[in-house]
Design a protein around this motif. Structure first.
Motif, short mmCIF file in Angstrom:
data_model
loop_
_atom_site.label_atom_id
_atom_site.label_comp_id
_atom_site.label_asym_id
_atom_site.label_seq_id
_atom_site.Cartn_x
_atom_site.Cartn_y
_atom_site.Cartn_z
N ILE A 197 0.84 -1.21 0.00
CA ILE A 197 0.00 0.00 0.00
C ILE A 197 0.87 1.25 0.00
O ILE A 197 0.62 2.21 -0.75
N LEU A 198 1.91 1.24 0.84
CA LEU A 198 2.81 2.41 0.90
C LEU A 198 3.53 2.60 -0.43
O LEU A 198 3.70 3.74 -0.90
N ASP A 199 3.94 1.49 -1.04
CA ASP A 199 4.62 1.59 -2.34
C ASP A 199 3.72 2.23 -3.40
O ASP A 199 4.16 3.05 -4.21
N GLU A 200 2.43 1.85 -3.38
CA GLU A 200 1.49 2.42 -4.34
C GLU A 200 1.34 3.94 -4.14
O GLU A 200 1.30 4.71 -5.10
N LYS A 201 1.26 4.35 -2.87
CA LYS A 201 1.13 5.78 -2.58
C LYS A 201 2.39 6.55 -2.99
O LYS A 201 2.31 7.66 -3.53
N ILE A 202 3.55 5.96 -2.73
CA ILE A 202 4.81 6.62 -3.09
C ILE A 202 4.93 6.73 -4.61
O ILE A 202 5.32 7.78 -5.14
N ILE A 203 4.57 5.65 -5.29
CA ILE A 203 4.64 5.66 -6.76
C ILE A 203 3.69 6.72 -7.33
O ILE A 203 4.04 7.44 -8.27
N HIS A 204 2.52 6.83 -6.72
CA HIS A 204 1.55 7.82 -7.20
C HIS A 204 2.12 9.24 -7.11
O HIS A 204 1.86 10.08 -7.99
N LEU A 205 2.91 9.50 -6.07
CA LEU A 205 3.48 10.84 -5.89
C LEU A 205 4.77 11.06 -6.69
O LEU A 205 5.00 12.15 -7.20
N GLU A 206 5.59 10.04 -6.77
CA GLU A 206 6.94 10.23 -7.29
C GLU A 206 7.18 9.66 -8.68
O GLU A 206 8.17 10.03 -9.34
N ALA A 207 6.32 8.76 -9.13
CA ALA A 207 6.64 8.01 -10.35
C ALA A 207 6.55 8.89 -11.60
O ALA A 207 5.83 9.89 -11.64
N VAL A 208 7.31 8.50 -12.61
CA VAL A 208 7.25 9.14 -13.93
C VAL A 208 6.72 8.12 -14.94
O VAL A 208 6.79 6.91 -14.72
N ASP A 209 6.20 8.64 -16.06
CA ASP A 209 5.74 7.78 -17.14
C ASP A 209 6.96 7.25 -17.88
O ASP A 209 7.70 8.03 -18.50
N PRO A 210 7.24 5.95 -17.84
CA PRO A 210 8.44 5.42 -18.48
C PRO A 210 8.46 5.66 -19.99
O PRO A 210 9.52 5.87 -20.58
N ALA A 211 7.27 5.63 -20.63
CA ALA A 211 7.23 5.87 -22.08
C ALA A 211 7.62 7.30 -22.40
O ALA A 211 8.40 7.56 -23.33
N GLU A 212 7.10 8.23 -21.59
CA GLU A 212 7.43 9.64 -21.79
C GLU A 212 8.91 9.89 -21.52
O GLU A 212 9.58 10.66 -22.23
N ALA A 213 9.44 9.24 -20.48
CA ALA A 213 10.86 9.39 -20.16
C ALA A 213 11.74 8.85 -21.29
O ALA A 213 12.78 9.44 -21.64
N LYS A 214 11.32 7.74 -21.89
CA LYS A 214 12.08 7.16 -23.00
C LYS A 214 12.07 8.10 -24.21
O LYS A 214 13.10 8.30 -24.88
N ILE A 215 10.91 8.71 -24.48
CA ILE A 215 10.83 9.66 -25.60
C ILE A 215 11.75 10.84 -25.36
O ILE A 215 12.46 11.29 -26.28
N ARG A 216 11.77 11.35 -24.12
CA ARG A 216 12.66 12.48 -23.81
C ARG A 216 14.12 12.10 -23.98
O ARG A 216 14.93 12.88 -24.46
#
Length: 449
Positions: free
Chosen positions: A403-422
């Motif tokens: 549950i904590l991991d999900e909350k942290i990911i929601h706040l901190e995560a980036v879109d990997p597809a968008e990051a790859k395009i950049r």
């Protein structure tokens, strides 16, 4: 119309400036692509940064508890295994004691097995896990049980003997380091100070050896101190008045368990375990001894001759809101009963007692073994309950981590597809910048003259 001149050097340097920005952006984008997390969380979240820090702190606390629980489970399983061996040995010996007729051929075997089983029990109680003694309670750095023939830590080299109303014919017996008893017969001495003078004079005359006598300034009792230069030799003793009534040793003298048993035996019967008078002990006298002075050796302060363990078990936090007793200790009643049963079988003169007295001793031993195995089983049940709680706590915390991991990911995560395009876009721009820089380097008026 005015023409503005731009030098080749200015064009070259402008590409370098943009290249630095592109490379910085590439590093950030690459980091986000690899970690799946914003490279600068604080910049993205702003006032919400405290929320993600709090979530990560909760996550770290759960990780620490899970690691701690792994150590607790190791201790629980090691303790259960050791107790299972103790209980199994006790059950087998009790079954053999019930089924085996007592005879001149079977008694030595039973005595030998009892002594071997006691040594195994002491070894099991001194088991370690993770560098700690698992049956020491909160005193996990010291061996829980002493060796039967010699205590650990080293034995105190003196014994305190209460003497009062001295009269001609009183007897003081003592042994130094397990040697045969030495005897001092009271004649004209009427005070402890008189005894001190006479005993030290006898030592000087080599009539007695191995001790130095003194009077305890607090209790006023006679103190016999070993003159062993290492200071580790055990001294045991007793005082018998003129009527033949033995007075037990008093004081907080740490003795080996064997010395304590020998002293209690002599104090009760007036002679030692190896004495020729042992066959004269009656069944009633033996029952009185077993239920009284002998049982007392395994209770209260007397148990300190056996044990260095603490009766207070380790309290461990197994989840964010739950604490349990995460250990057992060698002072449990089941362990005391087991040591008592083995000791009475091999060190109370079983092979020399009369038939009826021997039957009384064996009957008491069987009853004590029964109580001991029940007590050890209870210890195992308690440990099993704790182990189950720890495992359940681990399961709950595993869900909490998700549950904590999900909350942290929601706040901190980036879109990997968008990051790859950049990353790809920045790589293309950098390659283009390098290409333009190379072309600018070839531009020169000399090439056109």
């Amino acid at each position: 119309m005015r023409t503005t001149f731009v030098s080749t050097l200015a064009l070259w340097n402008s590409s370098k400036t943009s290249l630095d920005k592109l490379q910085t952006g590439l590093v950030k984008a690459n980091k986000e692509l690899v970690t799946g997390r914003e490279s600068d969380v604080g910049l993205k979240l702003g006032y919400k940064t405290g929320q993600t820090l709090s979530l990560r702190q909760d996550r770290a606390e759960i990780d620490a508890l899970v690691d701690s629980n792994a150590s607790i489970l190791l201790r629980m399983k090691s303790s259960t295994t050791a107790l299972d061996q103790v209980r199994s040995n006790g059950d087998k010996f009790m079954d053999a004691l019930i089924a085996t007729p007592l005879s001149s051929s079977s008694i030595p075997t039973l005595m030998y097995q009892a002594k071997a089983n006691l040594q195994n029990l002491i070894s099991s109680m001194n088991s370690t896990a993770g560098g700690q003694y698992i049956f020491g309670g909160i005193n996990s750095q010291e061996k829980p049980l002493n060796d039967y023939a010699g205590g650990t830590p080293p034995l105190r080299p003196n014994v305190s003997i209460p003497v009062s109303g001295l009269s001609n014919g009183d007897v003081i017996r003592f042994s130094v380091g397990g040697t045969p008893d030495q005897v001092f017969n009271v004649t004209t001495e009427t005070t402890v100070d008189d005894l001190v003078t006479s005993i030290n004079a006898a030592v000087a005359a080599s009539t007695l050896s191995g001790v130095e006598a003194s009077r305890d300034p607090v209790t006023g009792t006679l103190v016999l101190k070993s003159t062993d230069p290492t200071g580790k030799t055990d001294v045991t003793g007793s005082f018998t008045d003129m009527d033949g009534t033995a007075v037990p040793v008093l004081g907080s003298v740490t003795r080996s368990p064997q010395a304590a048993v020998a002293s209690a035996f002599r104090s009760t019967f007036g002679f030692g375990i190896d004495d020729a008078a042992v066959p004269t002990i009656t069944p009633d006298d033996m029952k009185t001894f077993l239920d009284g002075p002998f049982t007392a050796l395994f209770e209260g302060a007397n148990w300190q001759d056996w044990s260095n363990a603490s009766s207070q078990n380790i309290q461990s936090k197994i989840s964010l809101r739950e604490k349990v007793e995460a250990s057992a200790n060698a002072n449990d009643q089941g362990i005391r009963k087991m040591t008592m049963a083995y000791t009475m079988m091999f060190d109370l003169g079983l092979d020399r007692l009369g038939e009826k007295t021997r039957e009384a001793l064996v009957t008491k031993a069987i009853a004590t073994f029964s109580e001991a195995t029940t007590g050890v089983t209870t210890m195992q049940a308690r440990l099993g309950a704790v182990q189950e709680k720890v495992e359940e706590a681990d399961e709950r915390m595993s869900l909490q981590k998700d549950i904590l991991d999900e909350k942290i990911i929601h706040l901190e995560a980036v879109d990997p597809a968008e990051a790859k395009i950049r990353v790809d876009r920045l790589m293309t721009q950098i390659q283009t910048s390098y290409s333009l820089t190379a072309q600018l380097k070839t531009m020169s008026l000399i090439n056109y003259l």
